[in-house]
Design a protein around this motif. Structure first.
Motif, PDB file in Angstrom:
ATOM      1  N   LYS A  57       0.857  -1.180   0.000  1.00 21.69           N
ATOM      2  CA  LYS A  57       0.000   0.000   0.000  1.00 21.69           C
ATOM      3  C   LYS A  57       0.896   1.234   0.000  1.00 21.69           C
ATOM      4  O   LYS A  57       2.109   1.135   0.185  1.00 21.69           O
ATOM      5  CB  LYS A  57      -0.917  -0.006   1.227  1.00 21.69           C
ATOM      6  CG  LYS A  57      -1.963  -1.107   1.193  1.00 21.69           C
ATOM      7  CD  LYS A  57      -2.922  -0.981   2.364  1.00 21.69           C
ATOM      8  CE  LYS A  57      -4.020  -2.038   2.269  1.00 21.69           C
ATOM      9  NZ  LYS A  57      -5.008  -1.901   3.378  1.00 21.69           N
ATOM     10  N   LEU A  58       0.295   2.387  -0.216  1.00 26.93           N
ATOM     11  CA  LEU A  58       1.056   3.623  -0.161  1.00 26.93           C
ATOM     12  C   LEU A  58       1.232   4.028   1.301  1.00 26.93           C
ATOM     13  O   LEU A  58       0.350   3.819   2.133  1.00 26.93           O
ATOM     14  CB  LEU A  58       0.333   4.721  -0.947  1.00 26.93           C
ATOM     15  CG  LEU A  58       0.081   4.378  -2.425  1.00 26.93           C
ATOM     16  CD1 LEU A  58      -0.680   5.500  -3.114  1.00 26.93           C
ATOM     17  CD2 LEU A  58       1.380   4.083  -3.150  1.00 26.93           C
ATOM     18  N   ASP A  59       2.391   4.601   1.581  1.00 27.13           N
ATOM     19  CA  ASP A  59       2.760   4.915   2.962  1.00 27.13           C
ATOM     20  C   ASP A  59       2.470   6.379   3.263  1.00 27.13           C
ATOM     21  O   ASP A  59       3.198   7.274   2.814  1.00 27.13           O
ATOM     22  CB  ASP A  59       4.248   4.605   3.155  1.00 27.13           C
ATOM     23  CG  ASP A  59       4.677   4.729   4.604  1.00 27.13           C
ATOM     24  OD1 ASP A  59       3.872   5.197   5.424  1.00 27.13           O
ATOM     25  OD2 ASP A  59       5.827   4.362   4.905  1.00 27.13           O
ATOM     26  N   GLU A  60       1.410   6.635   4.041  1.00 28.52           N
ATOM     27  CA  GLU A  60       1.005   8.008   4.337  1.00 28.52           C
ATOM     28  C   GLU A  60       2.112   8.793   5.024  1.00 28.52           C
ATOM     29  O   GLU A  60       2.218  10.008   4.854  1.00 28.52           O
ATOM     30  CB  GLU A  60      -0.259   7.992   5.205  1.00 28.52           C
ATOM     31  CG  GLU A  60      -0.944   9.353   5.342  1.00 28.52           C
ATOM     32  CD  GLU A  60      -0.272  10.254   6.368  1.00 28.52           C
ATOM     33  OE1 GLU A  60      -0.331  11.491   6.205  1.00 28.52           O
ATOM     34  OE2 GLU A  60       0.330   9.716   7.332  1.00 28.52           O
ATOM     35  N   LYS A  61       2.952   8.112   5.788  1.00 33.92           N
ATOM     36  CA  LYS A  61       4.022   8.801   6.511  1.00 33.92           C
ATOM     37  C   LYS A  61       5.012   9.460   5.566  1.00 33.92           C
ATOM     38  O   LYS A  61       5.741  10.360   5.962  1.00 33.92           O
ATOM     39  CB  LYS A  61       4.760   7.825   7.437  1.00 33.92           C
ATOM     40  CG  LYS A  61       3.915   7.236   8.549  1.00 33.92           C
ATOM     41  CD  LYS A  61       4.750   6.460   9.547  1.00 33.92           C
ATOM     42  CE  LYS A  61       5.497   5.302   8.898  1.00 33.92           C
ATOM     43  NZ  LYS A  61       4.592   4.266   8.382  1.00 33.92           N
ATOM     44  N   THR A  62       5.062   9.002   4.303  1.00 39.90           N
ATOM     45  CA  THR A  62       6.006   9.594   3.344  1.00 39.90           C
ATOM     46  C   THR A  62       5.345  10.624   2.429  1.00 39.90           C
ATOM     47  O   THR A  62       6.040  11.350   1.721  1.00 39.90           O
ATOM     48  CB  THR A  62       6.618   8.497   2.452  1.00 39.90           C
ATOM     49  OG1 THR A  62       5.601   7.939   1.603  1.00 39.90           O
ATOM     50  CG2 THR A  62       7.233   7.392   3.299  1.00 39.90           C
ATOM     51  N   ALA A  63       4.011  10.701   2.423  1.00 39.63           N
ATOM     52  CA  ALA A  63       3.290  11.486   1.411  1.00 39.63           C
ATOM     53  C   ALA A  63       3.429  12.990   1.616  1.00 39.63           C
ATOM     54  O   ALA A  63       3.227  13.515   2.714  1.00 39.63           O
ATOM     55  CB  ALA A  63       1.815  11.104   1.423  1.00 39.63           C
ATOM     56  N   HIS A  64       3.754  13.689   0.545  1.00 37.83           N
ATOM     57  CA  HIS A  64       3.793  15.150   0.547  1.00 37.83           C
ATOM     58  C   HIS A  64       2.408  15.701   0.894  1.00 37.83           C
ATOM     59  O   HIS A  64       1.385  15.063   0.637  1.00 37.83           O
ATOM     60  CB  HIS A  64       4.238  15.653  -0.836  1.00 37.83           C
ATOM     61  CG  HIS A  64       4.427  17.128  -0.906  1.00 37.83           C
ATOM     62  ND1 HIS A  64       3.424  17.986  -1.330  1.00 37.83           N
ATOM     63  CD2 HIS A  64       5.502  17.915  -0.624  1.00 37.83           C
ATOM     64  CE1 HIS A  64       3.874  19.222  -1.310  1.00 37.83           C
ATOM     65  NE2 HIS A  64       5.133  19.212  -0.877  1.00 37.83           N
ATOM     66  N   SER A  65       2.361  16.905   1.445  1.00 42.74           N
ATOM     67  CA  SER A  65       1.098  17.473   1.914  1.00 42.74           C
ATOM     68  C   SER A  65       0.112  17.783   0.784  1.00 42.74           C
ATOM     69  O   SER A  65      -1.072  17.988   1.044  1.00 42.74           O
ATOM     70  CB  SER A  65       1.369  18.760   2.715  1.00 42.74           C
ATOM     71  OG  SER A  65       2.049  19.715   1.916  1.00 42.74           O
ATOM     72  N   SER A  66       0.574  17.783  -0.481  1.00 46.26           N
ATOM     73  CA  SER A  66      -0.330  18.016  -1.608  1.00 46.26           C
ATOM     74  C   SER A  66      -0.998  16.730  -2.085  1.00 46.26           C
ATOM     75  O   SER A  66      -1.824  16.753  -2.995  1.00 46.26           O
ATOM     76  CB  SER A  66       0.418  18.662  -2.778  1.00 46.26           C
ATOM     77  OG  SER A  66       1.402  17.776  -3.285  1.00 46.26           O
TER      78      SER A  66
END
Length: 231
Positions: A57-66
């Motif tokens: 899955k995609l890791d929210e902890k790494t996601a840019h704020s946009s």
């Protein structure tokens, strides 16, 4: 670092108790305890790492704020204004300068295949990157990331900030990525024809993970897929 080493040793002993012995390659073939050094901190990813059919899955902890994750963290949506960077949890894993998000699983061996659906996006990058890649960089601009990108209706392969045009690809609705960690290759795949469009030669030395950059529209990942027989 001493504490990290003790944790690593303990983790390996736990895996040894849980995984049947299959020769000297049992840890590589069956399970991985991955130590990742990230921004001066010692971090462990303890997980089963199959040689094929990775599911992530995609890791929210790494996601840019946009970027906003949806569909149970398998999709990512770009917002031009995004969220005020001060409103998202501050952690060293998050991209602050570029609209990038990583997958949540580290890869250290094997062949893996996943697909990406593209919706209303005219500019994006998909590929892999070192798990400990600098969060100040964008994927494709350094020697620790390898991506295929799409912009101005054209495809390209990119690493170390060098773009190589990729021809014979139309407007994407869904594309595949075939990763051969041990063979040091990343391929862009036409899922409909089940054929390879372009292959990048890489230099994987550390754990890597799926990587995505997005500047409009949305992307949805499809993982846990069998590698097509023709590939």
């Amino acid at each position: 670092m001493a504490a990290c080493s003790r944790l690593l040793s303990l983790g390996i002993r736990v895996l040894a108790q849980r995984v049947p012995w299959q020769g000297h390659s049992w840890l590589q073939e069956t399970a991985q305890l991955v130590r990742v050094r990230r921004h001066g901190a010692c971090r462990f990813l303890a997980q089963l790492t199959p040689r094929n059919n990775i599911k992530f899955k995609l890791d929210e902890k790494t996601a840019h704020s946009s970027l906003e994750l949806f569909k149970k963290d398998t999709g990512v949506l770009y917002y031009m204004l995004g969220v005020d960077p001060t409103k998202v949890p501050a952690n060293p894993e998050r991209f602050r300068e570029w609209a990038v998000v990583f997958g949540d699983t580290a890869i250290t061996t094997g062949r893996h295949y996943w697909e990406v659906s593209v919706c209303k996006s005219q500019e994006f990058r998909i590929g892999v990157a070192d798990s400990d890649m600098s969060r100040e960089d964008c994927v494709g601009t350094n020697n620790s990331s390898w991506v295929f990108g799409y912009t101005h209706r054209k495809w390209y392969a990119m690493t170390t900030n060098e773009m190589v045009p990729v021809s014979l690809v139309g407007k994407p609705d869904r594309v595949g990525l075939l990763l051969d960690y041990d063979g040091q290759k990343l391929a862009l795949v036409d899922p409909e024809k089940q054929s390879i469009i372009h292959v990048m030669t890489a230099n994987f030395k550390t754990p890597i993970c799926p990587a995505f950059a997005l500047w409009d529209g949305e992307l949805v990942t499809h993982t846990g897929l069998q590698i097509p027989d023709s590939l």
